[in-house]
Design a protein around this motif. Structure first.
Motif, mmCIF file in Angstrom:
data_model
loop_
_atom_site.group_PDB
_atom_site.id
_atom_site.type_symbol
_atom_site.label_atom_id
_atom_site.label_comp_id
_atom_site.label_asym_id
_atom_site.label_seq_id
_atom_site.Cartn_x
_atom_site.Cartn_y
_atom_site.Cartn_z
ATOM 1 N N TYR A 38 0.841 -1.174 0.000
ATOM 2 C CA TYR A 38 0.000 0.000 0.000
ATOM 3 C C TYR A 38 0.886 1.237 0.000
ATOM 4 O O TYR A 38 1.809 1.329 0.799
ATOM 5 C CB TYR A 38 -0.894 -0.001 1.237
ATOM 6 N N GLY A 39 0.612 2.191 -0.889
ATOM 7 C CA GLY A 39 1.409 3.414 -0.906
ATOM 8 C C GLY A 39 1.380 4.082 -2.260
ATOM 9 O O GLY A 39 0.481 3.849 -3.069
ATOM 10 N N SER A 40 2.382 4.937 -2.498
ATOM 11 C CA SER A 40 2.526 5.638 -3.764
ATOM 12 C C SER A 40 3.899 5.261 -4.328
ATOM 13 O O SER A 40 4.915 5.402 -3.638
ATOM 14 C CB SER A 40 2.424 7.143 -3.518
ATOM 15 N N ILE A 41 3.933 4.728 -5.540
ATOM 16 C CA ILE A 41 5.143 4.105 -6.095
ATOM 17 C C ILE A 41 6.422 4.950 -5.921
ATOM 18 O O ILE A 41 7.450 4.417 -5.509
ATOM 19 C CB ILE A 41 4.920 3.695 -7.573
ATOM 20 N N PRO A 42 6.404 6.261 -6.211
ATOM 21 C CA PRO A 42 7.672 7.004 -6.133
ATOM 22 C C PRO A 42 8.299 7.025 -4.738
ATOM 23 O O PRO A 42 9.472 7.327 -4.599
ATOM 24 C CB PRO A 42 7.275 8.431 -6.541
ATOM 25 N N TYR A 43 7.523 6.707 -3.693
ATOM 26 C CA TYR A 43 8.056 6.764 -2.338
ATOM 27 C C TYR A 43 8.382 5.376 -1.776
ATOM 28 O O TYR A 43 8.804 5.250 -0.633
ATOM 29 C CB TYR A 43 7.050 7.458 -1.415
ATOM 30 N N ILE A 44 8.148 4.357 -2.567
ATOM 31 C CA ILE A 44 8.369 2.998 -2.070
ATOM 32 C C ILE A 44 9.727 2.496 -2.544
ATOM 33 O O ILE A 44 10.047 2.557 -3.726
ATOM 34 C CB ILE A 44 7.251 2.051 -2.559
ATOM 35 N N TYR B 208 6.141 -0.404 -15.122
ATOM 36 C CA TYR B 208 7.413 -0.073 -15.788
ATOM 37 C C TYR B 208 8.265 0.838 -14.914
ATOM 38 O O TYR B 208 9.483 0.688 -14.832
ATOM 39 C CB TYR B 208 7.149 0.578 -17.147
ATOM 40 N N LEU B 209 7.589 1.792 -14.238
ATOM 41 C CA LEU B 209 8.337 2.666 -13.330
ATOM 42 C C LEU B 209 8.916 1.845 -12.175
ATOM 43 O O LEU B 209 10.063 2.056 -11.763
ATOM 44 C CB LEU B 209 7.436 3.788 -12.797
ATOM 45 N N MET B 210 8.134 0.897 -11.679
ATOM 46 C CA MET B 210 8.641 0.037 -10.589
ATOM 47 C C MET B 210 9.896 -0.709 -11.027
ATOM 48 O O MET B 210 10.872 -0.807 -10.270
ATOM 49 C CB MET B 210 7.561 -0.969 -10.171
ATOM 50 N N ILE B 211 9.875 -1.221 -12.244
ATOM 51 C CA ILE B 211 11.038 -1.964 -12.749
ATOM 52 C C ILE B 211 12.231 -1.019 -12.883
ATOM 53 O O ILE B 211 13.361 -1.356 -12.493
ATOM 54 C CB ILE B 211 10.700 -2.648 -14.094
ATOM 55 N N ASP B 212 11.980 0.186 -13.393
ATOM 56 C CA ASP B 212 13.052 1.200 -13.491
ATOM 57 C C ASP B 212 13.662 1.474 -12.122
ATOM 58 O O ASP B 212 14.886 1.528 -11.968
ATOM 59 C CB ASP B 212 12.503 2.511 -14.073
ATOM 60 N N LEU C 51 10.356 27.172 -13.669
ATOM 61 C CA LEU C 51 10.101 26.268 -12.552
ATOM 62 C C LEU C 51 8.605 26.072 -12.360
ATOM 63 O O LEU C 51 8.127 24.974 -12.105
ATOM 64 C CB LEU C 51 10.699 26.801 -11.251
ATOM 65 N N PHE C 52 7.856 27.171 -12.496
ATOM 66 C CA PHE C 52 6.420 27.097 -12.269
ATOM 67 C C PHE C 52 5.773 26.137 -13.274
ATOM 68 O O PHE C 52 4.971 25.285 -12.892
ATOM 69 C CB PHE C 52 5.806 28.492 -12.379
ATOM 70 N N SER C 53 6.181 26.268 -14.542
ATOM 71 C CA SER C 53 5.577 25.382 -15.546
ATOM 72 C C SER C 53 6.049 23.944 -15.325
ATOM 73 O O SER C 53 5.310 22.987 -15.507
ATOM 74 C CB SER C 53 5.922 25.849 -16.959
ATOM 75 N N TYR C 54 7.294 23.824 -14.852
ATOM 76 C CA TYR C 54 7.850 22.496 -14.565
ATOM 77 C C TYR C 54 7.103 21.832 -13.412
ATOM 78 O O TYR C 54 6.710 20.675 -13.484
ATOM 79 C CB TYR C 54 9.340 22.673 -14.243
ATOM 80 N N SER C 55 6.866 22.617 -12.340
ATOM 81 C CA SER C 55 6.246 22.000 -11.166
ATOM 82 C C SER C 55 4.761 21.742 -11.383
ATOM 83 O O SER C 55 4.131 21.050 -10.596
ATOM 84 C CB SER C 55 6.455 22.878 -9.926
ATOM 85 N N ASN C 56 4.205 22.316 -12.442
ATOM 86 C CA ASN C 56 2.800 22.043 -12.733
ATOM 87 C C ASN C 56 2.595 20.854 -13.656
ATOM 88 O O ASN C 56 1.467 20.446 -13.900
ATOM 89 C CB ASN C 56 2.127 23.278 -13.341
ATOM 90 N N LYS C 57 3.729 20.364 -14.203
ATOM 91 C CA LYS C 57 3.613 19.202 -15.086
ATOM 92 C C LYS C 57 3.323 17.960 -14.256
ATOM 93 O O LYS C 57 4.076 17.611 -13.348
ATOM 94 C CB LYS C 57 4.927 18.996 -15.848
ATOM 95 N N LEU C 58 2.235 17.333 -14.562
ATOM 96 C CA LEU C 58 1.890 16.135 -13.814
ATOM 97 C C LEU C 58 1.358 15.117 -14.813
ATOM 98 O O LEU C 58 0.408 15.383 -15.537
ATOM 99 C CB LEU C 58 0.828 16.484 -12.774
ATOM 100 N N HIS C 59 2.016 13.970 -14.852
ATOM 101 C CA HIS C 59 1.582 12.939 -15.792
ATOM 102 C C HIS C 59 0.167 12.467 -15.422
ATOM 103 O O HIS C 59 -0.116 12.262 -14.239
ATOM 104 C CB HIS C 59 2.559 11.765 -15.740
ATOM 105 N N PHE D 262 9.171 11.729 -9.806
ATOM 106 C CA PHE D 262 8.558 11.026 -10.950
ATOM 107 C C PHE D 262 7.187 11.596 -11.316
ATOM 108 O O PHE D 262 6.283 10.848 -11.702
ATOM 109 C CB PHE D 262 8.447 9.518 -10.668
ATOM 110 N N ALA D 263 7.044 12.918 -11.217
ATOM 111 C CA ALA D 263 5.742 13.535 -11.526
ATOM 112 C C ALA D 263 5.431 13.488 -13.018
ATOM 113 O O ALA D 263 4.272 13.553 -13.406
ATOM 114 C CB ALA D 263 5.731 14.980 -11.044
ATOM 115 N N ASP D 264 6.480 13.373 -13.834
ATOM 116 C CA ASP D 264 6.260 13.423 -15.281
ATOM 117 C C ASP D 264 6.141 12.032 -15.893
ATOM 118 O O ASP D 264 6.254 11.869 -17.102
ATOM 119 C CB ASP D 264 7.406 14.208 -15.950
ATOM 120 N N GLN D 265 5.935 11.037 -15.044
ATOM 121 C CA GLN D 265 5.854 9.672 -15.561
ATOM 122 C C GLN D 265 4.606 8.953 -15.059
ATOM 123 O O GLN D 265 4.075 9.298 -14.005
ATOM 124 C CB GLN D 265 7.076 8.865 -15.088
#
Ligand SMILES: [Zn+2]
Length: 401
Positions: free
Chosen positions: A222-228, A269-273, A357-365, A261-264
């Protein structure tokens, strides 16, 4: 000869400030508050609520009678929408008084809720950054939920909004608060699983329980992949060192105003990466305002080998030392020099860079997912994997809620 006159206050109910609340503390009557009235009110309320577990009720009630400040409270689930963070601006800059918002859900009712609450009380009594807890129960899942300081915004919104106002002194302060919480949890043998989804749902387990269940490999987590961490994605148990990995995700967010990993897509596949060593990167244009030692520490926390990750106590001591020097404006080593330069660079950031930065931090896959959810581990996916790769089966981890 002047006589020492001590003023005695009385509350509306007639309690005196000369009465003892506890054996070593006099009743405090101040601005309409009276400790004895507060305790009496809590006792009167005892019959109006129940957590559904007599032992838990007892722990909560004892904290309401015996704890001076850190009283646990039972909060009916229906009231959830009405809970507001009390943002105390206080003196100086506001950030100092912002604490990290946490809601914690215990996913599995087989954990002893009363034991858990005792752990919470211990943390409350030692950690000033976690000095409020409400306890609730989700009626649909029957899971207990604890609520620590809540933001009106979530942590990410807070960072995005305040990124340009937060200097390294405030970043280190935030990290120190979190590291302190971790250090105390680890001392008390509690592992705060998936705390990186700390804004939404968290999970506490007793590490003893993890040891007992070391042979039962996880098919789902249970969780969010980028933090596991990779070992947990593979199917190993969540441990203290796993928590340090999750902490690194917060370090990343604090430095970049972007979640890892906000842009993915947050899929298999991310888990394998991640298991193959891929970690979030800080964009080149940000490197001016992120100290190099900080990046090194972040990647150490993200180490593939759990034994290479620093302990919570090490992080706590490091951040404390740095924070004290920042407060006193001491620049006596490379770490402090890098921080000073990073602050100056951030101050001098051009408008176009800020926009970048603002446009970057707003990018969310669209297929990213930062709330807690059940995820098939690679061990659990083992049989499914060939079919997923060949496209015969869709990825069960893709946005499964
Ligand atoms: Zn009173």
């Amino acid at each position: 000869m002047s006589q020492d006159i001590k003023r005695i206050y009385y509350c509306r109910a007639g309690h005196s400030s000369e009465n003892f609340v506890y054996s070593n503390r006099l009743n405090l009557i101040h601005s309409g508050r009276c400790d004895l009235c507060t305790i009496e009110n809590f006792i009167q309320e005892f019959k109006t609520w129940s957590s559904g577990n007599a032992n838990s009720d007892k722990v909560i009630q004892e904290s309401q009678i015996n704890n001076i400040d850190n009283k646990l409270q039972w909060i009916p689930y229906d009231n959830f929408q009405n809970i507001k963070h009390i943002a105390d601006g206080g003196r100086g800059s506001d950030w100092e008084y912002y604490l990290i918002g946490k809601k914690v859900e215990i996913k599995d009712s087989r954990y002893d809720i009363a034991e858990f609450l005792k752990g919470v009380t211990t943390v409350n009594n030692f950690n000033r950054s976690a000095d409020y807890h409400g306890i609730s129960k989700n009626p649909s899942t029957q899971n207990y939920i604890t609520i620590m300081e809540l933001f009106d915004d979530d942590f990410h919104m807070f960072l995005t909004k305040n990124f340009w106002n937060l200097r390294w002194v405030s970043n280190i302060f935030i990290l120190l608060s979190i590291a302190e919480g971790l250090r105390i949890l680890h001392q008390d043998n509690l592992v705060h699983c998936e705390y990186a989804t700390y804004i939404d749902l968290d999970l506490y387990k007793l590490e003893n329980d993890l040891i007992l269940n070391a042979n039962s490999k996880n098919i789902e987590i249970y969780g969010s992949i980028p933090y596991i961490p990779p070992e947990v994605l593979r199917g190993d148990e969540f441990t203290r060192t796993s928590e340090i990995y999750s902490f690194s995700g917060i370090m990343y967010e604090i430095a970049t105003a972007q979640r890892p990993f906000a842009d993915q897509a947050h899929d298999t596949y991310l888990m394998i990466d991640i298991c193959n060593g891929v970690r979030p990167k800080a964009s080149d244009f940000m490197l001016n305002w992120i100290p190099e030692w900080y990046l090194d520490l972040m990647y150490r926390c993200w180490s593939d080998d759990p034994s290479e990750r620093p302990a919570a106590a090490e992080l706590y001591n490091l951040f404390l030392e740095i924070l004290e020097k920042l407060y006193d404006n001491i620049v006596d080593n490379n770490v402090m020099r890098q921080l000073k330069i990073a602050d100056e660079n951030q101050k001098n950031t051009s408008k176009s860079q800020k926009q970048e930065l603002f446009s970057y931090s707003n990018k969310l896959h669209p297929q990213s997912c930062y709330s807690g959810r059940y995820i098939h581990t690679l061990r659990g996916l083992h049989d499914l994997l060939e079919e997923i790769k060949s496209g015969k089966s869709s990825d069960p981890n893709l946005l499964k809620q």
